[in-house]
Design an enzyme around this catalytic site. Structure first.
Site, PDB file in Angstrom:
ATOM      1  N   CYS A 193      12.127  47.309  72.478  1.00 23.31           N
ATOM      2  CA  CYS A 193      11.968  47.158  71.031  1.00 23.31           C
ATOM      3  C   CYS A 193      13.029  46.252  70.431  1.00 23.31           C
ATOM      4  CB  CYS A 193      12.008  48.533  70.353  1.00 23.31           C
ATOM      5  SG  CYS A 193      13.570  49.419  70.572  1.00 23.31           S
ATOM      6  N   ASP A 210      11.502  52.386  79.168  1.00 13.61           N
ATOM      7  CA  ASP A 210      11.347  52.130  77.736  1.00 13.61           C
ATOM      8  C   ASP A 210      12.615  52.599  77.041  1.00 13.61           C
ATOM      9  OD1 ASP A 210      10.496  51.687  75.171  1.00 13.61           O
ATOM     10  OD2 ASP A 210       9.015  53.298  75.146  1.00 13.61           O
ATOM     11  N   GLN A 212       6.241  56.679  69.089  1.00 18.64           N
ATOM     12  CA  GLN A 212       6.043  55.369  68.483  1.00 18.64           C
ATOM     13  C   GLN A 212       5.420  55.516  67.097  1.00 18.64           C
ATOM     14  OE1 GLN A 212       6.922  52.389  69.570  1.00 18.64           O
ATOM     15  NE2 GLN A 212       7.574  52.914  71.655  1.00 18.64           N
ATOM     16  N   TYR A 216      13.658  56.959  80.366  1.00 18.84           N
ATOM     17  CA  TYR A 216      13.686  57.072  78.904  1.00 18.84           C
ATOM     18  C   TYR A 216      12.293  57.522  78.465  1.00 18.84           C
ATOM     19  CZ  TYR A 216      17.577  53.884  79.936  1.00 18.84           C
ATOM     20  OH  TYR A 216      18.684  53.285  80.470  1.00 18.84           O
ATOM     21  N   GLU A 237      14.548  61.881  80.620  1.00 13.59           N
ATOM     22  CA  GLU A 237      14.743  61.749  79.174  1.00 13.59           C
ATOM     23  C   GLU A 237      16.063  62.411  78.802  1.00 13.59           C
ATOM     24  OE1 GLU A 237      14.975  61.402  75.244  1.00 13.59           O
ATOM     25  OE2 GLU A 237      13.580  60.267  76.496  1.00 13.59           O
TER      26      GLU A 237
END
Length: 448
Positions: free
Chosen positions: A404, A377, A277, A310, A334
């Site tokens: 997001c 996420d 992030q 994720y 991931e």
């Protein structure tokens, strides 16, 4: 507020701007045509330059070049290179990356709240107004980016792209970046033979990292010289790596090829190509919100079976592993091989954690399991219908969804609702001040 009309007056229109739209635009109309306008505010009367105006197109795009009647929410843009009005006076385009900088922070958050509400109504059928919360607020929305990506002009100057353009515009400042990045003054250096560079400066003050991409087509010898020159001009105390254009491997030139991040007592290594992030307070803010929803709802307990999907470098995997303890089980998935390797190093020794590299939908299909709770996420495209169906089949009591993008988020909420789930709690955070982006965290549970 005056800008200078550009040479081609046929591309200039006077418009009254309507409501905000997802993507950093306001909506206007010219005759019966919809025009998506950047760098304006609802209610303003402006002169715009058309940037995309094919006669057969369903809609056009435009940039504000002059403000005839300004909104009371308008302010002077804090970043000269991204100011559309200053760019218009030079007969140029602004750099992308700060398309809401002309609005006060309060107005920016109201616009983002409106977009989130509109997407939830349109895509999920929910009438839910949510305040967008400020994080580490300095009143201007500056000095929050711990990561930056720059392009390089043909003559070796640092730059950034204009919106929806391959044009690279030189920059001499980046006030959204933290002081650790600004202090490097990368725009004062020459980058001949370099096409792109990225810099990461962790919020904990540990050693920054610069990653260089040499220009394509350079012979190996010239490529080596260009990289050597670039590395030599960077100050000591900065790690430097480069991306090999032939193997796409990260090559270490000086220091280490990763940075050290710290969040709520957990330590993470993140390689130069890995995801993290970008707002200095984002990891802590999102971890607190997602974990708080699951813990307050009673979904996390010693010995529980949970998942982090994720997962990146393991931002949420580490606190999940701590919450369920050695008797629990954590599946961490991931897709990026490099970032998955980071997660393995970050969670080394945590035997309750299983780290799997691969696409989430494929891993869930190959390894079906019952879950008590999970955090997901996903990237900007969202999770999608297939993943939502797989998650519901795993039978969790609660899901914390970090997003997001309000459009893909609202779409996925609609998929959950179709399967008998509902959104219990929702928080939205302004983790990208002066841009149109925001982050949301929600708690989803099966309907009663």
């Amino acid at each position: 507020m005056k800008g200078t009309p550009l040479n081609d007056s046929s591309q200039l229109l006077t418009l009254t701007l309507g409501p905000v739209a997802h993507g950093g635009h306001t909506v206007a109309r010219h005759d019966s045509r919809v025009v998506f306008v950047r760098h304006g505010l609802p209610g303003e009367v402006v002169t715009v330059r058309l940037t995309e105006s094919e006669p057969s197109a369903r809609f056009w795009r435009a940039d504000v070049v002059d403000v005839l009647e300004a909104s009371p929410d308008r302010r002077e843009h804090p970043w000269p290179e991204a100011d559309a009005l200053r760019a218009a006076r030079r007969g140029a385009a602004p750099v992308g990356g700060a398309e809401f900088g002309h609005a006060t922070l309060q107005a920016q958050r109201q616009l983002k709240s409106a977009v989130l509400g509109e997407q939830l109504r349109r895509l999920a059928g929910l009438d839910r107004e949510t305040e967008v919360e400020g994080v580490d607020d300095d009143g201007l929305g500056l000095h929050w980016r711990t990561r930056m990506a720059f392009a390089v002009t043909q003559d070796g100057r640092l730059g950034m792209h204009a919106h929806r353009s391959e044009e690279v515009i030189p920059v001499r400042s980046m006030p959204l970046a933290t002081g650790a990045i600004e202090d490097l003054a990368l725009w004062d250096l020459r980058w001949d033979g370099i096409a792109r560079l990225e810099v990461a400066a962790p919020a904990n003050g540990s050693e920054p990292l610069v990653v260089l991409w040499p220009r394509e087509g350079l012979p190996a010898k010239e490529r080596g010289k260009a990289l050597s020159r670039a590395v030599a001009q960077l100050p000591e105390g900065v790690s430097v790596s480069s991306m090999d254009p032939e193997t796409s491997q990260l090559l270490r030139w000086r220091g280490r090829s990763w940075v050290k991040e710290s969040v709520a007592g957990f330590e993470y290594r993140v390689t130069g190509e890995g995801f993290w992030q970008i707002h200095r307070k984002a990891p802590e803010t999102l971890m607190s919100a997602a974990m708080g929803f699951l813990q307050d709802g009673g979904f996390l307990r010693e010995g529980a079976s949970v998942a982090d999907l994720y997962a990146g470098a393991g931002l949420f995997t580490a606190p999940l592993a701590s919450a369920v303890g050695p008797a629990g089980a954590v599946l961490s998935v991931e897709g990026s091989p490099g970032t998955s390797r980071d997660a393995r190093k970050n969670l080394h020794g945590q035997r309750q954690v299983e780290i799997v590299q691969g696409k989430v939908e494929r891993v869930l299909r190959a390894r079906p399991r019952r879950l008590d709770a999970l955090i997901l996420d996903p990237p900007r495209a969202g999770a999608g219908k297939t993943v939502v169906q797989q998650l519901v089949r795993s039978g969790p009591g609660g899901i914390a969804y970090v997003s997001c993008d309000p459009a893909s988020f609202a779409r996925d909420i609609g998929f959950f609702q179709d399967l008998g789930w509902e959104m219990r709690q929702l928080r939205a955070f302004d983790l990208y001040p002066n841009t149109h982006h925001l982050e949301t965290v929600t708690l989803l549970t099966p309907s009663a």
